[in-house]
Design a protein around this motif. Structure first.
Motif, PDB file in Angstrom:
ATOM      1  N   GLU A  95     -35.767 -17.357  41.004  1.00 48.51           N
ATOM      2  CA  GLU A  95     -37.129 -17.783  40.681  1.00 48.51           C
ATOM      3  C   GLU A  95     -37.929 -16.643  40.071  1.00 48.51           C
ATOM      4  N   MET A  96     -37.741 -15.413  40.551  1.00 56.00           N
ATOM      5  CA  MET A  96     -38.434 -14.280  39.944  1.00 56.00           C
ATOM      6  C   MET A  96     -38.055 -14.138  38.481  1.00 56.00           C
ATOM      7  N   ALA A  97     -36.779 -14.337  38.176  1.00 56.44           N
ATOM      8  CA  ALA A  97     -36.335 -14.258  36.789  1.00 56.44           C
ATOM      9  C   ALA A  97     -37.003 -15.330  35.937  1.00 56.44           C
ATOM     10  N   GLU A  98     -37.152 -16.534  36.491  1.00 52.47           N
ATOM     11  CA  GLU A  98     -37.826 -17.610  35.766  1.00 52.47           C
ATOM     12  C   GLU A  98     -39.280 -17.245  35.490  1.00 52.47           C
ATOM     13  N   LEU A  99     -39.962 -16.708  36.484  1.00 48.78           N
ATOM     14  CA  LEU A  99     -41.353 -16.314  36.303  1.00 48.78           C
ATOM     15  C   LEU A  99     -41.483 -15.191  35.280  1.00 48.78           C
ATOM     16  N   ALA A 100     -40.556 -14.237  35.327  1.00 47.08           N
ATOM     17  CA  ALA A 100     -40.589 -13.140  34.359  1.00 47.08           C
ATOM     18  C   ALA A 100     -40.402 -13.665  32.938  1.00 47.08           C
ATOM     19  N   SER A 101     -39.446 -14.567  32.772  1.00 49.05           N
ATOM     20  CA  SER A 101     -39.189 -15.134  31.450  1.00 49.05           C
ATOM     21  C   SER A 101     -40.392 -15.919  30.941  1.00 49.05           C
ATOM     22  N   ALA A 102     -40.991 -16.725  31.829  1.00 45.94           N
ATOM     23  CA  ALA A 102     -42.126 -17.551  31.431  1.00 45.94           C
ATOM     24  C   ALA A 102     -43.344 -16.710  31.056  1.00 45.94           C
ATOM     25  N   SER A 103     -43.447 -15.525  31.636  1.00 42.95           N
ATOM     26  CA  SER A 103     -44.597 -14.660  31.361  1.00 42.95           C
ATOM     27  C   SER A 103     -44.305 -13.657  30.259  1.00 42.95           C
ATOM     28  N   GLY A 104     -43.131 -13.760  29.630  1.00 42.42           N
ATOM     29  CA  GLY A 104     -42.776 -12.841  28.561  1.00 42.42           C
ATOM     30  C   GLY A 104     -42.294 -11.497  29.038  1.00 42.42           C
ATOM     31  N   GLY A 105     -41.905 -11.414  30.309  1.00 40.42           N
ATOM     32  CA  GLY A 105     -41.460 -10.145  30.868  1.00 40.42           C
ATOM     33  C   GLY A 105     -40.023  -9.809  30.507  1.00 40.42           C
ATOM     34  N   ASP A 106     -39.667  -8.580  30.716  1.00 42.23           N
ATOM     35  CA  ASP A 106     -38.319  -8.085  30.407  1.00 42.23           C
ATOM     36  C   ASP A 106     -37.764  -7.422  31.667  1.00 42.23           C
ATOM     37  N   LEU A 107     -37.209  -8.239  32.546  1.00 41.36           N
ATOM     38  CA  LEU A 107     -36.622  -7.743  33.786  1.00 41.36           C
ATOM     39  C   LEU A 107     -35.154  -8.117  33.843  1.00 41.36           C
ATOM     40  N   THR A 108     -34.353  -7.201  34.313  1.00 38.02           N
ATOM     41  CA  THR A 108     -32.939  -7.453  34.568  1.00 38.02           C
ATOM     42  C   THR A 108     -32.685  -7.307  36.059  1.00 38.02           C
ATOM     43  N   PHE A 109     -31.986  -8.279  36.629  1.00 37.72           N
ATOM     44  CA  PHE A 109     -31.696  -8.255  38.061  1.00 37.72           C
ATOM     45  C   PHE A 109     -30.202  -8.024  38.262  1.00 37.72           C
ATOM     46  N   LEU A 110     -29.864  -6.988  39.007  1.00 39.82           N
ATOM     47  CA  LEU A 110     -28.478  -6.666  39.300  1.00 39.82           C
ATOM     48  C   LEU A 110     -28.166  -7.018  40.743  1.00 39.82           C
ATOM     49  N   ASN A 111     -27.082  -7.732  40.936  1.00 41.43           N
ATOM     50  CA  ASN A 111     -26.617  -8.060  42.284  1.00 41.43           C
ATOM     51  C   ASN A 111     -25.532  -7.056  42.654  1.00 41.43           C
ATOM     52  N   ALA A 112     -25.930  -6.021  43.374  1.00 41.67           N
ATOM     53  CA  ALA A 112     -24.999  -4.920  43.625  1.00 41.67           C
ATOM     54  C   ALA A 112     -25.462  -4.113  44.829  1.00 41.67           C
ATOM     55  N   ASP A 113     -24.531  -3.384  45.413  1.00 37.97           N
ATOM     56  CA  ASP A 113     -24.804  -2.512  46.550  1.00 37.97           C
ATOM     57  C   ASP A 113     -25.513  -1.260  46.045  1.00 37.97           C
ATOM     58  N   ALA A 114     -26.792  -1.129  46.344  1.00 42.14           N
ATOM     59  CA  ALA A 114     -27.574  -0.003  45.837  1.00 42.14           C
ATOM     60  C   ALA A 114     -27.107   1.332  46.400  1.00 42.14           C
ATOM     61  N   TYR A 115     -26.337   1.320  47.483  1.00 37.89           N
ATOM     62  CA  TYR A 115     -25.837   2.571  48.055  1.00 37.89           C
ATOM     63  C   TYR A 115     -24.613   3.112  47.316  1.00 37.89           C
ATOM     64  N   ALA A 116     -24.019   2.329  46.441  1.00 38.75           N
ATOM     65  CA  ALA A 116     -22.754   2.692  45.818  1.00 38.75           C
ATOM     66  C   ALA A 116     -22.960   3.498  44.539  1.00 38.75           C
ATOM     67  N   ASP A 117     -22.079   4.474  44.328  1.00 39.43           N
ATOM     68  CA  ASP A 117     -22.134   5.266  43.095  1.00 39.43           C
ATOM     69  C   ASP A 117     -21.957   4.387  41.863  1.00 39.43           C
ATOM     70  N   GLY A 118     -21.107   3.360  41.973  1.00 39.64           N
ATOM     71  CA  GLY A 118     -20.876   2.477  40.840  1.00 39.64           C
ATOM     72  C   GLY A 118     -22.137   1.747  40.414  1.00 39.64           C
ATOM     73  N   THR A 119     -22.965   1.373  41.382  1.00 36.22           N
ATOM     74  CA  THR A 119     -24.231   0.713  41.053  1.00 36.22           C
ATOM     75  C   THR A 119     -25.161   1.684  40.343  1.00 36.22           C
ATOM     76  N   ARG A 120     -25.217   2.920  40.822  1.00 36.35           N
ATOM     77  CA  ARG A 120     -26.059   3.910  40.143  1.00 36.35           C
ATOM     78  C   ARG A 120     -25.612   4.091  38.700  1.00 36.35           C
TER      79      ARG A 120
END
Length: 401
Positions: A95-120
Motif C-alpha cells: 500500500e505504501m508503494a501505491e501511495l508513493a506512485s499515486a503521489s508521484g514519488g520515487d521509492l523502491t522497497f527491498l524485501n531483505a535482511d537489513a543485517y546482511a552484507d548482501g543487503t548492504r
C-alpha cells in the motif's frame, strides 16, 4: 491463498495472520493523518531501515507527503502462500508503494535482511545507479535475532531485567476482554545482556553508516537517526533498566562515536527518543500494554501523539523547519507529551491499583486492543471483512524502472 474470507487467528498477543485490505486501510489512515505540504526543489534522498511498521513506516510516509523524499525502504517480510496470508508488513509495504506512485514519488522497497552484507551491497548499488548520495538514513529496526555478518553467529535478544528478578502487573485479554494479570521475569545473564546489545544496539547501524561513507554516498549535510525510547520510571525495570535499555544505551553511545569518527565534518548522528506507541515490538514487552493503556486514559485522544504526529515533528527538526530539541545527551526528544510531570503523576496513581483503574476507565485498554489488532489489519473501520480477500495475490512492489 486464493480469494476467500479471512478470519483472525489469535491467541493472546499472538496473531498469526493478517488481512490485506485491513493492512492497506491502516496505512491510508496514517497517510491521511499527515498534513500535506508543498515541496519544491531537490527531493531529499532517504534510506529507511525497518520501513514496514511503526515509526519507520510513519517517518517514510511523512517524509514523502511533506517533503517529497525519494529513496529506499528496507524491510524483511514473508509473502502469502496457498495456506497462509502474508505478514502484515508485506501488505503495508504494497500500500505504501501505491501511495508513493499515486503521489508521484520515487521509492523502491527491498524485501531483505537489513543485517546482511548482501543487503548492504544491494542497497549501495541501487543508490549509486538511481538515487545518489543519501541525505537521511533512518534506522528503525526491531528484531528478536541478528546474524553477525562477520562471524555468522546468530544472536537472540531477550526482554529481561538486569540485576534481579522483577514482578509487574500486566494487561491480558481473554476473548477480547481486558484483565489485570501479573508477569514474573528472571534477571538476565551477562550472556543474554550481551546478545541483546548485539541485536538491538548500535553495531549494525554503524556498519550502514560506514558502508555509505566508504562508497562516497553521504550527502551534503548528511544526517542519520536511530529510533529509540526511554519511557517512564514505571516501566524502567523491564525496559530502560533492563536488557533492552542496555541495547538502547549502546545505540546512544554509537551515535556519539559516529559523530566523532566517520561523520566528523561530514554529517550528524542522533538517537531519537520517541514517545509511547502501540507497535508489534511494544506488545512483546511485559507491562508496556498496561502502561500505554493507562497513559491513553490519562491523555485522551486529544493529548495522544501518534507515530505520524511524531514523524512530522521529527522531519521538521531534521529539515530545519524547527530547531532541534536535544537533551543533555544530544538525543532528539519527541516524548515531552508522554513524560510531562502531571501526566506521569496521574499514570503512577492509576498504576498503584491497576484493577481499580481498569474498572473505573476501561477505555484505554479497549483502545489498546483495537490498535493492537489493527497492526495486523483487523478491526480497521471501513473494511468489509466478509468479502473474499486474495491474500497470496498481493505482490511485493516491483523495483522502479
Amino acid at each position: 491463498m486464493g480469494p476467500q474470507q479471512i478470519t483472525p487467528k489469535q491467541r493472546g498477543y499472538l496473531i498469526v495472520n493478517s488481512h490485506p485490505a485491513g493492512c492497506a486501510a491502516s496505512v491510508r489512515q496514517v497517510w491521511e493523518s499527515i498534513p500535506p505540504a508543498p515541496h519544491e526543489g531537490r527531493a531529499p534522498v532517504v534510506l529507511v531501515l525497518g520501513s514496514s511498521a511503526g515509526y519507520g513506516m510513519a517517518v517514510l510516509l511523512a517524509g514523502l507527503r511533506r517533503h517529497g523524499v525519494r529513496g529506499i525502504g528496507v524491510a524483511y517480510e514473508n509473502g502469502g502462500t496457498e495456506r497462509r496470508t502474508a505478514t502484515a508488513g508485506w501488505y503495508r509495504t504494497a500500500e505504501m508503494a501505491e501511495l508513493a506512485s499515486a503521489s508521484g514519488g520515487d521509492l523502491t522497497f527491498l524485501n531483505a535482511d537489513a543485517y546482511a552484507d548482501g543487503t548492504r551491497a544491494d542497497v549501495l548499488k541501487l543508490l549509486t545507479e538511481r538515487y545518489g548520495p543519501v541525505d537521511h538514513l533512518v534506522y528503525s529496526l526491531a528484531s528478536p535475532r541478528r546474524t553477525d555478518p562477520a562471524t555468522g553467529e546468530i544472536h537472540h535478544s531477550v526482554i529481561k531485567p538486569l540485576g534481579g528478578d522483577h514482578t509487574s502487573p500486566s494487561l491480558v485479554f481473554e476473548d477480547g476482554i481486558p484483565q489485570i494479570g501479573s508477569v514474573e521475569l528472571t534477571a538476565a545473564t551477562d550472556a543474554e545482556r550481551a546478545a541483546t546489545v548485539k541485536v538491538m544496539g548500535g553495531e549494525d547501524w554503524a556498519l550502514w553508516v560506514r558502508a555509505l561513507a566508504d562508497e562516497n554516498l553521504l550527502g551534503e549535510g548528511f544526517t542519520t537517526v536511530a529510533l529509540s525510547y526511554v519511557g517512564s520510571e514505571i516501566t524502567a525495570p523491564v525496559y530502560r533498566q533492563g536488557t533492552i535499555g542496555a541495547a538502547k544505551a549502546d545505540l546512544e553511545a554509537t551515535a556519539r562515536r559516529l559523530q566523532a569518527d566517520v561523520l566528523a565534518g561530514r554529517g550528524r548522528a542522533f538517537t531519537v527518543v520517541a514517545g509511547a506507541a502501540v507497535t508489534q515490538a511494544a506488545t512483546a514487552i511485559p507491562s508496556l500494554a498496561l502502561y500505554i493503556s493507562l497513559l491513553r486514559d490519562t491523555l485522551g485522544a486529544d493529548g495522544w501523539r501518534t507515530t505520524a504526529d511524531q514523524a512530522v515533528d521529527l522531519w521538521a527538526q531534521l529539515t530545519d523547519e524547527a530547531a532541534l530539541r536535544l537533551d543533555a545527551q544530544d538525543r532528539i526528544r519527541l516524548d515531552g507529551w508522554e513524560l510531562d510531570a502531571a501526566v506521569q503523576a496521574r499514570v503512577r496513581e492509576l498504576w498503584s491499583d491497576p484493577a481499580a483503574a481498569l474498572a473505573l476507565a476501561p477505555g484505554g485498554a479497549a483502545w489498546f486492543y483495537a490498535q493492537f489488532r489493527g497492526l495486523y489489519g483487523w478491526d480497521v473501520p471501513g473494511v468489509d471483512y466478509a468479502a473474499p480477500a486474495a491474500g497470496a495475490a498481493v505482490p511485493w512492489p516491483p523495483r522502479q524502472p
